[in-house]
Design an enzyme around this catalytic site. Structure first.
Site, PDB file in Angstrom:
ATOM      1  N   TRP A   1       0.814  -1.215   0.000  1.00 26.91           N
ATOM      2  CA  TRP A   1       0.000   0.000   0.000  1.00 26.91           C
ATOM      3  C   TRP A   1       0.844   1.259   0.000  1.00 26.91           C
ATOM      4  O   TRP A   1       0.521   2.234  -0.680  1.00 26.91           O
ATOM      5  CB  TRP A   1      -0.999  -0.039   1.158  1.00 26.91           C
ATOM      6  CG  TRP A   1      -1.905  -1.215   0.988  1.00 26.91           C
ATOM      7  CD1 TRP A   1      -1.913  -2.360   1.715  1.00 26.91           C
ATOM      8  CD2 TRP A   1      -2.879  -1.397  -0.051  1.00 26.91           C
ATOM      9  NE1 TRP A   1      -2.840  -3.242   1.201  1.00 26.91           N
ATOM     10  CE2 TRP A   1      -3.441  -2.675   0.122  1.00 26.91           C
ATOM     11  CE3 TRP A   1      -3.328  -0.605  -1.110  1.00 26.91           C
ATOM     12  CZ2 TRP A   1      -4.440  -3.176  -0.720  1.00 26.91           C
ATOM     13  CZ3 TRP A   1      -4.322  -1.103  -1.951  1.00 26.91           C
ATOM     14  CH2 TRP A   1      -4.863  -2.371  -1.752  1.00 26.91           C
TER      15      TRP A   1
ATOM     16  N   ASP B   1      -1.762   6.371   6.340  1.00 27.34           N
ATOM     17  CA  ASP B   1      -2.861   5.523   5.898  1.00 27.34           C
ATOM     18  C   ASP B   1      -3.122   4.528   7.022  1.00 27.34           C
ATOM     19  O   ASP B   1      -2.288   3.663   7.305  1.00 27.34           O
ATOM     20  CB  ASP B   1      -2.443   4.804   4.610  1.00 27.34           C
ATOM     21  CG  ASP B   1      -3.387   3.666   4.220  1.00 27.34           C
ATOM     22  OD1 ASP B   1      -4.405   3.459   4.893  1.00 27.34           O
ATOM     23  OD2 ASP B   1      -3.072   2.988   3.216  1.00 27.34           O
TER      24      ASP B   1
ATOM     25  N   LYS C   1     -12.654  -2.150   6.603  1.00 31.73           N
ATOM     26  CA  LYS C   1     -11.985  -3.170   7.397  1.00 31.73           C
ATOM     27  C   LYS C   1     -12.439  -3.095   8.855  1.00 31.73           C
ATOM     28  O   LYS C   1     -13.033  -4.027   9.372  1.00 31.73           O
ATOM     29  CB  LYS C   1     -10.470  -3.018   7.263  1.00 31.73           C
ATOM     30  CG  LYS C   1     -10.019  -3.307   5.820  1.00 31.73           C
ATOM     31  CD  LYS C   1      -8.604  -2.860   5.530  1.00 31.73           C
ATOM     32  CE  LYS C   1      -8.293  -2.816   4.055  1.00 31.73           C
ATOM     33  NZ  LYS C   1      -8.218  -4.115   3.395  1.00 31.73           N
TER      34      LYS C   1
END
Lengths: 357, 357
Positions: free
Chosen positions: A101, A168, A192
């Protein structure tokens, strides 16, 4: 029948949240229509988004000078939004790249600025503070607090010497206390630990809003959301509603400190199972960087992968297959995954190792 | 109790769609989890997005050479995406500006190119073909097929002499047959006639994909979606699921021709009620441009607005208040609004006029 769901995201929701969705589905709180069918400018929805925002502020102790923004487009939209909003007159940004990511984020940023890779790792650990080669002229320092694909999590907040820090936290938000005041911006996808796909939330220090250039697409400009209470256009109403219910659930459960306690228990149980398996299971991730959210492991004998997954499925343990880019196994242990599910997985892992070891 | 919901969007859903959502909420088609909790890369979700895409293709007769893209960010994201994707090496675009949405689209486009206003109207009509001052060097011609705020709808497809035509059909998609082959691109938000907020869909002629520049944010580049089957990142899973159910419902009802028939009946009933009220109700919109989706009208005596709305609410007729920028009344008659709801509104309008006329 409901299974134990270890999916990496979209991921399992608290059962109580689904029950409220069911109960309110045809007539939302006396509106005579579902939450999906009412105006985003109605008082009824205003209460929903207020509950989501105040829930986030309470749960994370968000300081006064931060805006809470509700957006669409997923993480990749924020990969563009971060440089577009934060570069200002600068031309460089620091990225800590230690997994899928953060690598994707740094790649997208290269469209807009020079990227200085402040530290690099291929998914085995979170680089330590003293390794970071930070550029004092960077507009910001970016990192991904929990890398879901490799299962690597930071156990500290990088010190940047006054340069705005951007994180993030898509996969570990609401799983431990965060000192938001140390960050210029924190953003996270909801799917999530905080709801469903289609919603990304950013906490942004107020003075960092309004720096985007005149050619910034309107929905990528954080100012668009900050000035309108995230109601500049029709927001993802249902996704915000689900997040408001997750807030309620988290507050009732005891908040992020309790989630931190449970996460330590759940992930500790699986890592112990791996470590005590005498090499039957192993993980590439260094101990100080092991993710509490995504426990990745491989079987010594890879020919046992398919039988392992088939047996898990038989026991109602779903979503344990590793990301296609790394293979092996991954159990995602987000807040809504119950302790008994993790216990069932650990028991199965031990039994499988005994049978095939 | 469910009301008759004339909201302009988010808007009413078919009851049958809500019933399927309820029935599948805890265990989606044997997955052991809700549709919100499963991977967007699972076979189960692949079937959902396939059903949505093939439904769109069947319902609208989408020709082979067109891609169907599932996106986030709402209409405003497409306001940016249209110029970013279609300008190519050109510097100009034509915009027909005849209401709130085409005006907003043209304003956003000015960030990226020179905008030629091909025709201008302040919300009373769809400009006629012979009035359009099209620029042969324009990269594309843009218009909004149905303006929801003023209630103005095109009754023809503009002829552009080979320049790609782009239409915002957010509010009237699936309400009549469309000859897609006449368009370079058609896009629509789902939250009026095709599902819930948080999903925008574009039908794009394949040769127009891939023209975005290197600095186009990844989630605004239509190529991102075309190359990945809209699975480049986590899509808005639940919103796509709802649209797949709306497709099913539309197909079972008889498709867009049947919706066209019903729309004519429903809107005809209200316009007749207005026209026959001897000026008690009136509409600014010219007859050839009256929207079948959003019937706007004002009461001659504006002091009766509040009593009119209160009486409607008492009868379970909700969402009839006009847009805040124009005032008056607006009844939105999307596909899921039943004939009996419109009949109840017409009856109420007549009764109210008798009592106060």
């Amino acid at each position: 029948m409901r299974c134990f769901n270890f999916a990496p995201g979209p991921a399992t929701l608290p059962l109580e949240v689904l029950e409220v969705i069911r109960d309110e589905l045809f007539d939302f709180r006396g509106e005579g229509a579902s939450i999906m069918e009412i105006s985003h400018r109605s008082p009824a929805f205003a209460k929903v988004i207020e509950e989501a925002e105040s829930g986030i502020r309470t749960l994370l102790g968000v300081p006064e000078g931060y805006d809470v923004l509700f957006m669409q487009g997923g993480g990749h939209q924020q990969f563009s939004a971060v440089p577009l909003n934060l570069l200002g007159t600068r031309r460089k940004a620091d990225y800590i790249v230690n997994g899928t990511w953060s690598r994707k984020a740094s790649k997208e940023a290269q469209k807009f600025c020079e990227v200085n890779v402040a530290a690099l790792d291929d998914g085995t650990r979170a680089p330590r503070q003293q390794e970071l080669r930070l550029d004092p002229d960077a507009a910001y320092v970016y990192y991904c607090d929990n890398e879901t694909v490799h299962g690597v999590e930071f156990d500290y907040v990088p010190e940047t010497g006054g340069v705005p820090l951007v994180a993030d936290m898509s996969s570990n938000i609401m799983t431990r206390p965060v000192d938001v005041s140390r960050f210029g911006a924190i953003w996270f996808g909801a799917q999530k630990n905080f709801g469903i796909a289609g919603l990304a939330i950013a906490l942004v220090r107020h003075d960092l809003i309004g720096r985007a250039g005149p050619a910034c697409p309107v929905m990528l400009d954080w100012k668009t959301y900050a000035q309108s209470g995230s109601l500049f256009n029709t927001p993802p109403v249902f996704a915000i509603y689900v997040s408001s219910l997750v807030c309620r659930w988290l507050l009732r459960q005891g908040g992020v400190k309790e989630m931190q306690r449970r996460s330590a228990l759940k992930s500790g149980l699986l890592y112990r199972t791996i470590d005590e398996s005498e090499g039957f299971y192993r993980t590439r991730v260094q101990k100080d960087s092991r993710s509490r959210m995504n426990v990745t492991f491989a079987l010594r004998d890879e020919s046992l992968n398919e039988p392992f997954l088939a047996g898990a499925l038989e026991r109602g343990l779903k979503g344990v297959k590793g990301h296609r880019s790394v293979g092996g196994m991954r159990a995602s242990l987000y807040n809504a995954v119950p302790q008994e599910g993790v216990q069932a997985l650990a028991d199965y892992m031990k039994e499988f190792a005994r049978r095939h070891g």
